[in-house]
Design a protein around this motif. Structure first.
Motif: not given
Length: 209
Positions: A59-76
């Motif tokens: 329930r936090s747009k900012e936290a969700a955006e940060e998690i997705i950004q970090n996730f895909f960076t780590t995924f690569w």
């Protein structure tokens, strides 16, 4: 709002174009061969879906955006370590939930820890990755909690399993509400220190940063 990778790497991705529609299976193979176009296609196809899962839970747009950004960076970065036995979609769903666990553990409070304990069961499908995810999550959490001192563990289990209030727990165990609160606080501190065993014991250890 479009989530972007905070690096020149994403600019390179956007500059590349490839009109061929690859299957997820083909994209997995291409990713392991270090083909950046495969990562671009996976990101474009799944980022919003994963963002919705994350935002719904936190329930936090900012936290969700940060998690997705970090996730895909780590995924690569960890693409060569990733082992996908079923569908790519199910794997990404499970992996993003581990990222949410990471976030909740670092931000642990009594309420969002109870949220952590319940969220995967509510949204799980019956895919291979989801089944493995639920079992690993349950085993990992129980393993961490089992290391708590007996009284602390009892208080915490009454809180998380039976959803009793501090007052109810205090009356049941003959403790003060302050003592109950201290036990819950200590349990959360213990979890913050040891939660990574859940990831280490799973197929998602690559998410550790």
């Amino acid at each position: 709002m479009f989530v972007v990778l905070d690096s020149i790497f994403f600019i390179i991705l956007l500059a590349m174009s490839n009109q061929h529609n690859h299957t997820d299976e083909e994209l997995i193979v291409m990713l392991r061969e270090n083909e950046v176009v495969a990562f671009k296609k996976i990101y474009t196809k799944y980022w919003y879906e994963l963002y919705l899962i994350t935002n719904k839970r936190l329930r936090s747009k900012e936290a969700a955006e940060e998690i997705i950004q970090n996730f895909f960076t780590t995924f690569w970065i960890n693409r060569e370590k990733i082992k996908i036995t079923g569908s790519l979609k199910a794997y990404l769903h499970s992996a993003i939930r581990y990222s949410i666990i990471d976030y909740l553990a670092k931000e642990a409070t009594r309420n969002n820890y109870l949220e952590l304990l319940s969220f995967s069961y509510q949204e799980a499908t019956n895919t291979t990755e989801e089944t493995i995810f639920i079992k690993e999550l349950e085993n990992g959490i129980n393993g961490v909690i089992s290391k708590l001192p007996a009284k602390c563990r009892k208080v915490f289990e009454l809180s998380r399993k039976e959803h009793k209030s501090n007052k109810e727990i205090a009356e049941l165990l003959g403790l003060s509400e302050k003592t109950v609160e201290n036990h819950i606080t200590n349990a959360l501190k213990h979890f913050r220190v040891h939660y990574k065993v859940i990831l280490i014991a799973s197929g998602f250890a690559w998410l550790l940063r």
